[in-house]
Design an enzyme around this catalytic site. Structure first.
Site, PDB file in Angstrom:
ATOM      1  N   ARG A 139      -0.631  -8.845  13.325  1.00  0.00           N
ATOM      2  CA  ARG A 139      -1.200  -7.927  12.331  1.00  0.00           C
ATOM      3  C   ARG A 139      -1.892  -8.693  11.205  1.00  0.00           C
ATOM      4  O   ARG A 139      -2.930  -8.270  10.703  1.00  0.00           O
ATOM      5  CB  ARG A 139      -0.089  -7.026  11.747  1.00  0.00           C
ATOM      6  CG  ARG A 139       0.346  -5.932  12.725  1.00  0.00           C
ATOM      7  CD  ARG A 139       1.717  -5.372  12.414  1.00  0.00           C
ATOM      8  NE  ARG A 139       1.829  -4.756  11.120  1.00  0.00           N
ATOM      9  CZ  ARG A 139       2.990  -4.483  10.520  1.00  0.00           C
ATOM     10  NH1 ARG A 139       4.135  -4.789  11.105  1.00  0.00           N
ATOM     11  NH2 ARG A 139       3.003  -3.905   9.347  1.00  0.00           N
ATOM     12  N   LYS A 192       0.837  -1.215   0.000  1.00  0.00           N
ATOM     13  CA  LYS A 192       0.000   0.000   0.000  1.00  0.00           C
ATOM     14  C   LYS A 192       0.869   1.261   0.000  1.00  0.00           C
ATOM     15  O   LYS A 192       0.685   2.153  -0.820  1.00  0.00           O
ATOM     16  CB  LYS A 192      -0.925   0.022   1.234  1.00  0.00           C
ATOM     17  CG  LYS A 192      -1.866  -1.160   1.321  1.00  0.00           C
ATOM     18  CD  LYS A 192      -2.789  -1.060   2.536  1.00  0.00           C
ATOM     19  CE  LYS A 192      -2.075  -1.094   3.877  1.00  0.00           C
ATOM     20  NZ  LYS A 192      -1.402  -2.371   4.183  1.00  0.00           N
ATOM     21  N   ARG A 198     -10.182   0.280   7.975  1.00  0.00           N
ATOM     22  CA  ARG A 198      -9.620  -1.030   8.290  1.00  0.00           C
ATOM     23  C   ARG A 198     -10.601  -1.899   9.039  1.00  0.00           C
ATOM     24  O   ARG A 198     -10.267  -3.021   9.417  1.00  0.00           O
ATOM     25  CB  ARG A 198      -8.443  -0.797   9.213  1.00  0.00           C
ATOM     26  CG  ARG A 198      -7.145  -1.303   8.693  1.00  0.00           C
ATOM     27  CD  ARG A 198      -6.158  -0.670   9.650  1.00  0.00           C
ATOM     28  NE  ARG A 198      -4.957  -1.379   9.709  1.00  0.00           N
ATOM     29  CZ  ARG A 198      -3.865  -1.018   9.053  1.00  0.00           C
ATOM     30  NH1 ARG A 198      -3.861  -0.028   8.226  1.00  0.00           N
ATOM     31  NH2 ARG A 198      -2.780  -1.684   9.214  1.00  0.00           N
ATOM     32  N   ARG A 258      11.654  -5.325   5.419  1.00  0.00           N
ATOM     33  CA  ARG A 258      11.452  -3.922   5.030  1.00  0.00           C
ATOM     34  C   ARG A 258      12.366  -2.978   5.820  1.00  0.00           C
ATOM     35  O   ARG A 258      12.573  -3.141   7.006  1.00  0.00           O
ATOM     36  CB  ARG A 258      10.003  -3.507   5.276  1.00  0.00           C
ATOM     37  CG  ARG A 258       9.809  -1.992   5.132  1.00  0.00           C
ATOM     38  CD  ARG A 258       8.363  -1.582   5.171  1.00  0.00           C
ATOM     39  NE  ARG A 258       7.651  -2.163   6.285  1.00  0.00           N
ATOM     40  CZ  ARG A 258       6.323  -2.205   6.355  1.00  0.00           C
ATOM     41  NH1 ARG A 258       5.592  -1.725   5.389  1.00  0.00           N
ATOM     42  NH2 ARG A 258       5.747  -2.746   7.404  1.00  0.00           N
ATOM     43  N   ARG A 306      10.948  -0.611  11.181  1.00  0.00           N
ATOM     44  CA  ARG A 306       9.826  -0.203  12.015  1.00  0.00           C
ATOM     45  C   ARG A 306       9.728  -1.088  13.249  1.00  0.00           C
ATOM     46  O   ARG A 306       9.976  -2.288  13.176  1.00  0.00           O
ATOM     47  CB  ARG A 306       8.522  -0.318  11.198  1.00  0.00           C
ATOM     48  CG  ARG A 306       8.063   0.998  10.642  1.00  0.00           C
ATOM     49  CD  ARG A 306       6.951   0.860   9.642  1.00  0.00           C
ATOM     50  NE  ARG A 306       5.799   0.094  10.083  1.00  0.00           N
ATOM     51  CZ  ARG A 306       4.716  -0.075   9.330  1.00  0.00           C
ATOM     52  NH1 ARG A 306       4.637   0.465   8.131  1.00  0.00           N
ATOM     53  NH2 ARG A 306       3.702  -0.785   9.772  1.00  0.00           N
TER      54      ARG A 306
HETATM   55  P1  AP5 Z   1       4.849  -1.530   1.888  1.00  0.00           P
HETATM   56  O1  AP5 Z   1       4.492  -0.757   0.692  1.00  0.00           O
HETATM   57  O2  AP5 Z   1       5.551  -0.822   2.975  1.00  0.00           O
HETATM   58  O3  AP5 Z   1       3.535  -2.293   2.430  1.00  0.00           O
HETATM   59  P2  AP5 Z   1       2.240  -1.777   3.185  1.00  0.00           P
HETATM   60  O4  AP5 Z   1       1.065  -2.432   2.548  1.00  0.00           O
HETATM   61  O5  AP5 Z   1       2.233  -0.291   3.283  1.00  0.00           O
HETATM   62  O6  AP5 Z   1       2.480  -2.479   4.583  1.00  0.00           O
HETATM   63  P3  AP5 Z   1       2.381  -1.908   6.053  1.00  0.00           P
HETATM   64  O7  AP5 Z   1       3.156  -2.862   6.919  1.00  0.00           O
HETATM   65  O8  AP5 Z   1       2.713  -0.458   6.133  1.00  0.00           O
HETATM   66  O9  AP5 Z   1       0.870  -2.110   6.332  1.00  0.00           O
HETATM   67  P4  AP5 Z   1       0.163  -2.072   7.647  1.00  0.00           P
HETATM   68  O10 AP5 Z   1      -1.216  -1.968   7.160  1.00  0.00           O
HETATM   69  O11 AP5 Z   1       0.425  -3.205   8.565  1.00  0.00           O
HETATM   70  O12 AP5 Z   1       0.824  -0.834   8.442  1.00  0.00           O
HETATM   71  P5  AP5 Z   1       0.295   0.634   8.758  1.00  0.00           P
HETATM   72  O13 AP5 Z   1       1.452   1.515   8.833  1.00  0.00           O
HETATM   73  O14 AP5 Z   1      -0.828   0.981   7.864  1.00  0.00           O
HETATM   74  O15 AP5 Z   1       5.701  -2.801   1.419  1.00  0.00           O
HETATM   75  C1  AP5 Z   1       6.151  -3.780   2.348  1.00  0.00           C
HETATM   76  C2  AP5 Z   1       7.513  -4.331   1.900  1.00  0.00           C
HETATM   77  O16 AP5 Z   1       7.375  -5.021   0.660  1.00  0.00           O
HETATM   78  C3  AP5 Z   1       8.597  -3.262   1.643  1.00  0.00           C
HETATM   79  O17 AP5 Z   1       9.836  -3.782   2.010  1.00  0.00           O
HETATM   80  C4  AP5 Z   1       8.516  -3.018   0.144  1.00  0.00           C
HETATM   81  O18 AP5 Z   1       9.757  -2.577  -0.376  1.00  0.00           O
HETATM   82  C5  AP5 Z   1       8.167  -4.412  -0.363  1.00  0.00           C
HETATM   83  N1  AP5 Z   1       7.345  -4.391  -1.583  1.00  0.00           N
HETATM   84  C6  AP5 Z   1       6.334  -3.529  -1.875  1.00  0.00           C
HETATM   85  N2  AP5 Z   1       5.786  -3.834  -3.063  1.00  0.00           N
HETATM   86  C7  AP5 Z   1       6.451  -4.936  -3.524  1.00  0.00           C
HETATM   87  C8  AP5 Z   1       6.345  -5.735  -4.699  1.00  0.00           C
HETATM   88  N3  AP5 Z   1       5.441  -5.478  -5.663  1.00  0.00           N
HETATM   89  N4  AP5 Z   1       7.196  -6.806  -4.819  1.00  0.00           N
HETATM   90  C9  AP5 Z   1       8.123  -7.068  -3.863  1.00  0.00           C
HETATM   91  N5  AP5 Z   1       8.272  -6.336  -2.747  1.00  0.00           N
HETATM   92  C10 AP5 Z   1       7.450  -5.294  -2.565  1.00  0.00           C
HETATM   93  O19 AP5 Z   1      -0.307   0.428  10.223  1.00  0.00           O
HETATM   94  C11 AP5 Z   1       0.530   0.144  11.307  1.00  0.00           C
HETATM   95  C12 AP5 Z   1      -0.299   0.018  12.564  1.00  0.00           C
HETATM   96  O20 AP5 Z   1      -0.977   1.276  12.836  1.00  0.00           O
HETATM   97  C13 AP5 Z   1      -1.427  -1.019  12.519  1.00  0.00           C
HETATM   98  O21 AP5 Z   1      -0.963  -2.306  12.868  1.00  0.00           O
HETATM   99  C14 AP5 Z   1      -2.406  -0.454  13.556  1.00  0.00           C
HETATM  100  O22 AP5 Z   1      -2.001  -0.747  14.864  1.00  0.00           O
HETATM  101  C15 AP5 Z   1      -2.293   1.047  13.341  1.00  0.00           C
HETATM  102  N6  AP5 Z   1      -3.266   1.543  12.351  1.00  0.00           N
HETATM  103  C16 AP5 Z   1      -2.993   2.083  11.128  1.00  0.00           C
HETATM  104  N7  AP5 Z   1      -4.144   2.407  10.489  1.00  0.00           N
HETATM  105  C17 AP5 Z   1      -5.150   2.060  11.333  1.00  0.00           C
HETATM  106  C18 AP5 Z   1      -6.572   2.120  11.235  1.00  0.00           C
HETATM  107  N8  AP5 Z   1      -7.197   2.591  10.142  1.00  0.00           N
HETATM  108  N9  AP5 Z   1      -7.307   1.672  12.293  1.00  0.00           N
HETATM  109  C19 AP5 Z   1      -6.713   1.216  13.408  1.00  0.00           C
HETATM  110  N10 AP5 Z   1      -5.370   1.105  13.557  1.00  0.00           N
HETATM  111  C20 AP5 Z   1      -4.607   1.535  12.531  1.00  0.00           C
HETATM  112 MG    MG Z   2       2.369   1.086   4.859  1.00  0.00          MG
END
Ligand code: AP5
Ligand code: MG
Length: 206
Positions: free
Chosen positions: A164, A13, A88, A122, A153
């Protein structure tokens, strides 16, 4: 364009959001990034968020919804936005429906079995937030875009990632059906290289 990016942790994402926000000239709003910046700044929201994020659980809906509502009221969101990581839960999606009408929801689909490795490998730039993977860094510790320091992270360890992924399956995956029924869902295979995934998304968004 008002876009939501849906997908499991590690689906790509954030990686795609940076590129899509540039292409469509809309702000990239990541609730995860907002929480991390509050944690870094030691704000009251950061303190609450940290207790959930460290365990791989979701921050309560009422906290998250209020943050997004206030963010979408800002001027730069007048012509659209790209939400990354929100909504989410079905409750968050229903709350969003009350204050904004989403046009497209892009579901980035990657087999769950591939996500642990993507996330634990990552590294993110501490300055500009760009994501990298150790497999392609050739040992480099600095960002290819801004030379910022690359860090891991706090929630990218195996134990937290495992929670997660469980939380995603139980609470977020039902949104695929929710938005499918509304007729705004676009499904994209996220298991290709970054450029191919980007091209599939833009081909479907137009
Ligand atoms: P990356 O693009 O970073 O993936 P991502 O989908 O953004 O993954 P996240 O871990 O950020 O998602 P998340 O939903 O758990 O975390 P968030 O910060 O939203 O890519 C991942 C890796 O893969 C990288 O190394 C990248 O280089 C690689 N990659 C990417 N594309 C690729 C491809 N095509 N091929 C190969 N490799 C690739 O949330 C964190 C925490 O915040 C949550 O756990 C929760 O506690 C809280 N939170 C956030 N939003 C909410 C909400 N709406 N409600 C409640 N709690 C929330
Ligand atoms: Mg992300």
């Amino acid at each position: 364009m008002k876009i939501v990016l849906l997908g499991a942790p590690g689906a790509g994402k954030g990686t795609q959001a940076v590129r899509l926000a540039e292409k469509y000239s809309v702000p990239h709003i990541s609730t995860g990034d907002i929480f991390r910046s509050n944690i870094k700044g030691g704000t009251p929201i950061g303190l609450v968020a940290k207790s959930y994020i460290d365990k791989g659980q979701l921050v309560p809906d009422e906290v998250t919804v209020q943050i997004v509502k206030e963010r979408l009221e800002q001027d730069d969101c007048k012509n659209g936005y790209l939400l990354d990581g929100f909504p989410r839960t079905v409750a968050q999606a229903k709350a969003l429906d009350e204050f904004s009408e989403v046009e497209k929801v892009v579901n980035i689909d990657v087999p769950l079995s591939k996500l642990m490795r993507r996330i634990t490998g990552r590294r993110v730039c501490s300055k500009c937030g760009e994501s990298y993977h150790v497999d392609y860094l050739n040992g480099s510790l600095s960002c290819g875009k801004c030379e910022g320091e690359l860090i891991q992270r706090a929630d990218d360890n195996e134990e937290t990632v495992s929670s997660r992924l469980d939380v995603y399956t139980a609470q977020t995956a039902p949104l695929v059906e929710y938005y499918g029924e509304k007729g705004v869902l676009v499904n994209v295979d996220g298991d290709g290289n970054i450029e191919d995934v980007f091209n599939s998304i833009t081909a479907q968004l137009g």
